[in-house]
Design a protein around this motif. Structure first.
Motif, PDB file in Angstrom:
ATOM      1  N   LYS A  28       7.985   0.338  -6.256  1.00 26.21           N
ATOM      2  CA  LYS A  28       9.402   0.372  -6.621  1.00 26.21           C
ATOM      3  C   LYS A  28       9.998  -1.026  -6.614  1.00 26.21           C
ATOM      4  O   LYS A  28      10.958  -1.309  -7.332  1.00 26.21           O
ATOM      5  CB  LYS A  28      10.165   1.270  -5.644  1.00 26.21           C
ATOM      6  N   LYS A  29       9.428  -1.905  -5.797  1.00 26.75           N
ATOM      7  CA  LYS A  29       9.928  -3.281  -5.718  1.00 26.75           C
ATOM      8  C   LYS A  29       8.873  -4.333  -6.036  1.00 26.75           C
ATOM      9  O   LYS A  29       9.197  -5.455  -6.405  1.00 26.75           O
ATOM     10  CB  LYS A  29      10.506  -3.547  -4.326  1.00 26.75           C
ATOM     11  N   GLY A  30       7.609  -3.977  -5.858  1.00 22.44           N
ATOM     12  CA  GLY A  30       6.537  -4.944  -6.074  1.00 22.44           C
ATOM     13  C   GLY A  30       5.662  -4.576  -7.254  1.00 22.44           C
ATOM     14  O   GLY A  30       5.861  -3.565  -7.915  1.00 22.44           O
ATOM     15  N   THR A  31       4.671  -5.412  -7.514  1.00 25.51           N
ATOM     16  CA  THR A  31       3.751  -5.190  -8.623  1.00 25.51           C
ATOM     17  C   THR A  31       2.454  -4.565  -8.128  1.00 25.51           C
ATOM     18  O   THR A  31       2.148  -4.595  -6.933  1.00 25.51           O
ATOM     19  CB  THR A  31       3.417  -6.519  -9.321  1.00 25.51           C
ATOM     20  N   ALA A  32       1.695  -4.031  -9.072  1.00 25.21           N
ATOM     21  CA  ALA A  32       0.398  -3.464  -8.719  1.00 25.21           C
ATOM     22  C   ALA A  32      -0.530  -4.533  -8.152  1.00 25.21           C
ATOM     23  O   ALA A  32      -1.255  -4.297  -7.186  1.00 25.21           O
ATOM     24  CB  ALA A  32      -0.236  -2.803  -9.945  1.00 25.21           C
ATOM     25  N   LEU A  33      -0.501  -5.732  -8.738  1.00 30.63           N
ATOM     26  CA  LEU A  33      -1.358  -6.804  -8.236  1.00 30.63           C
ATOM     27  C   LEU A  33      -1.003  -7.168  -6.801  1.00 30.63           C
ATOM     28  O   LEU A  33      -1.884  -7.422  -5.976  1.00 30.63           O
ATOM     29  CB  LEU A  33      -1.253  -8.034  -9.136  1.00 30.63           C
ATOM     30  N   ALA A  34       0.287  -7.201  -6.499  1.00 34.10           N
ATOM     31  CA  ALA A  34       0.708  -7.504  -5.129  1.00 34.10           C
ATOM     32  C   ALA A  34       0.269  -6.390  -4.178  1.00 34.10           C
ATOM     33  O   ALA A  34      -0.167  -6.658  -3.046  1.00 34.10           O
ATOM     34  CB  ALA A  34       2.224  -7.684  -5.065  1.00 34.10           C
ATOM     35  N   TYR A  35       0.352  -5.159  -4.627  1.00 34.04           N
ATOM     36  CA  TYR A  35      -0.101  -4.035  -3.799  1.00 34.04           C
ATOM     37  C   TYR A  35      -1.604  -4.137  -3.532  1.00 34.04           C
ATOM     38  O   TYR A  35      -2.050  -3.966  -2.396  1.00 34.04           O
ATOM     39  CB  TYR A  35       0.222  -2.708  -4.481  1.00 34.04           C
ATOM     40  N   TYR A  36      -2.364  -4.435  -4.564  1.00 34.38           N
ATOM     41  CA  TYR A  36      -3.807  -4.593  -4.379  1.00 34.38           C
ATOM     42  C   TYR A  36      -4.105  -5.706  -3.389  1.00 34.38           C
ATOM     43  O   TYR A  36      -4.939  -5.555  -2.491  1.00 34.38           O
ATOM     44  CB  TYR A  36      -4.484  -4.927  -5.711  1.00 34.38           C
ATOM     45  N   GLU A  37      -3.427  -6.837  -3.557  1.00 37.45           N
ATOM     46  CA  GLU A  37      -3.701  -8.019  -2.728  1.00 37.45           C
ATOM     47  C   GLU A  37      -3.276  -7.798  -1.287  1.00 37.45           C
ATOM     48  O   GLU A  37      -4.027  -8.081  -0.342  1.00 37.45           O
ATOM     49  CB  GLU A  37      -2.961  -9.225  -3.312  1.00 37.45           C
ATOM     50  N   GLU A  38      -2.060  -7.298  -1.108  1.00 35.96           N
ATOM     51  CA  GLU A  38      -1.481  -7.236   0.233  1.00 35.96           C
ATOM     52  C   GLU A  38      -1.890  -5.987   1.016  1.00 35.96           C
ATOM     53  O   GLU A  38      -2.134  -6.069   2.229  1.00 35.96           O
ATOM     54  CB  GLU A  38       0.044  -7.287   0.131  1.00 35.96           C
ATOM     55  N   ILE A  39      -1.940  -4.843   0.334  1.00 41.39           N
ATOM     56  CA  ILE A  39      -2.151  -3.583   1.049  1.00 41.39           C
ATOM     57  C   ILE A  39      -3.572  -3.052   0.889  1.00 41.39           C
ATOM     58  O   ILE A  39      -4.286  -2.842   1.872  1.00 41.39           O
ATOM     59  CB  ILE A  39      -1.147  -2.508   0.561  1.00 41.39           C
ATOM     60  N   LEU A  40      -3.999  -2.840  -0.362  1.00 41.11           N
ATOM     61  CA  LEU A  40      -5.270  -2.153  -0.575  1.00 41.11           C
ATOM     62  C   LEU A  40      -6.460  -2.977  -0.079  1.00 41.11           C
ATOM     63  O   LEU A  40      -7.331  -2.462   0.626  1.00 41.11           O
ATOM     64  CB  LEU A  40      -5.419  -1.807  -2.052  1.00 41.11           C
ATOM     65  N   LEU A  41      -6.496  -4.248  -0.438  1.00 43.24           N
ATOM     66  CA  LEU A  41      -7.595  -5.092   0.047  1.00 43.24           C
ATOM     67  C   LEU A  41      -7.495  -5.295   1.559  1.00 43.24           C
ATOM     68  O   LEU A  41      -8.516  -5.382   2.250  1.00 43.24           O
ATOM     69  CB  LEU A  41      -7.599  -6.433  -0.672  1.00 43.24           C
ATOM     70  N   GLY A  42      -6.276  -5.356   2.063  1.00 43.56           N
ATOM     71  CA  GLY A  42      -6.101  -5.473   3.515  1.00 43.56           C
ATOM     72  C   GLY A  42      -6.677  -4.270   4.244  1.00 43.56           C
ATOM     73  O   GLY A  42      -7.340  -4.409   5.278  1.00 43.56           O
ATOM     74  N   ALA A  43      -6.438  -3.078   3.694  1.00 51.39           N
ATOM     75  CA  ALA A  43      -6.993  -1.860   4.292  1.00 51.39           C
ATOM     76  C   ALA A  43      -8.516  -1.858   4.201  1.00 51.39           C
ATOM     77  O   ALA A  43      -9.211  -1.452   5.148  1.00 51.39           O
ATOM     78  CB  ALA A  43      -6.414  -0.637   3.587  1.00 51.39           C
ATOM     79  N   LEU A  44      -9.038  -2.329   3.088  1.00 46.56           N
ATOM     80  CA  LEU A  44     -10.489  -2.360   2.918  1.00 46.56           C
ATOM     81  C   LEU A  44     -11.149  -3.381   3.843  1.00 46.56           C
ATOM     82  O   LEU A  44     -12.297  -3.193   4.260  1.00 46.56           O
ATOM     83  CB  LEU A  44     -10.839  -2.654   1.462  1.00 46.56           C
ATOM     84  N   ARG A  45     -10.447  -4.446   4.168  1.00 49.68           N
ATOM     85  CA  ARG A  45     -10.998  -5.399   5.129  1.00 49.68           C
ATOM     86  C   ARG A  45     -11.112  -4.769   6.514  1.00 49.68           C
ATOM     87  O   ARG A  45     -12.062  -5.038   7.258  1.00 49.68           O
ATOM     88  CB  ARG A  45     -10.132  -6.659   5.164  1.00 49.68           C
TER      89      ARG A  45
END
Length: 225
Positions: A28-45
């Motif tokens: 709603k406020k961020g981009t998909a790339l930012a979500y991938y970088e900040e959240i999804l990859l963070g969870a995968l780490r």
């Protein structure tokens, strides 16, 4: 819990609904790339750290992979529906990236490294590159590489990658595709990437992966002129 910990917890359950809702809230406020970088990859780490300690069985690893796949697919579907509903919205306000035809051509193949979670990293890298207009693929990559249809190969790792492993990976794929540029994507440690140059051979964030692929495409274009 941090957003990354929350996303990881939801991956472990094998139910993607809550993870998808978290992603949609972020978008709603961020981009998909930012979500991938900040959240999804963070969870995968976090997942990779547990996997390295033997804490993840096959069921949990499969749950994580399925959840990541569902999240990426849902984001694409949601943005497509959003784009259709808001066709009159100025382009600068849309979240969908227009394809740059100059970047199309032979695909960029995204290959997982050795770990079970590297498949997830390859999916994320491929989608991130598509959003920047590149013809990125995951499925069928091995066959196409062996057929000589690759100009750039991104080998995606979440686990720790030594310099020796990185060099071996480049040599291995160079033998299979002599004319292709091999990019080893070391996505397990984003913090190390803050000091990294964007043209490094082993980028450690999505931003530097995209920059490295763009550089590869630029070199190819200059050679053809």
């Amino acid at each position: 819990m941090t957003p990354q910990q929350t996303a990881y917890q939801r991956m472990l359950t094998g139910d993607p609904i809550d993870a998808i809702e978290q992603a949609r809230s972020f978008l709603k406020k961020g981009t998909a790339l930012a979500y991938y970088e900040e959240i999804l990859l963070g969870a995968l780490r976090l997942a990779e750290a547990d996997a390295a300690q033997g804490r993840l069985d096959d069921v949990r690893l499969e749950n994580i992979h399925e959840t990541v796949s569902e999240i990426i697919e849902d984001i694409a579907s949601h943005e497509t529906a959003e784009g259709s509903a808001g066709a009159e919205v100025p382009a600068r306000k849309r979240k969908i990236v227009n394809i740059d035809a100059r970047k199309l051509g032979k695909p960029v193949f995204c290959i997982p490294g050795l770990g079970r979670l590297d498949d997830c990293a390859a999916l994320i890298v491929a989608d991130a590159l598509k959003r920047e207009g590149f013809n990125a693929r995951v499925s069928g990559a091995d066959t196409e590489i062996d057929a000589g249809n690759a100009e750039t190969i991104c080998v995606c790792f979440l686990e720790e990658v030594s310099e020796a492993r990185s060099s071996f990976t480049v040599r291995k794929f160079s033998r299979r595709a002599a004319s292709a540029r091999i990019i080893v994507c070391r996505l397990g440690n984003f913090e190390a990437d803050k000091e990294q140059r964007s043209d490094d051979v082993a980028p450690q964030s999505l931003a530097t992966v995209i920059a490295a692929v763009a550089k590869s495409a630029s070199i190819k274009t200059r050679r053809e002129q």
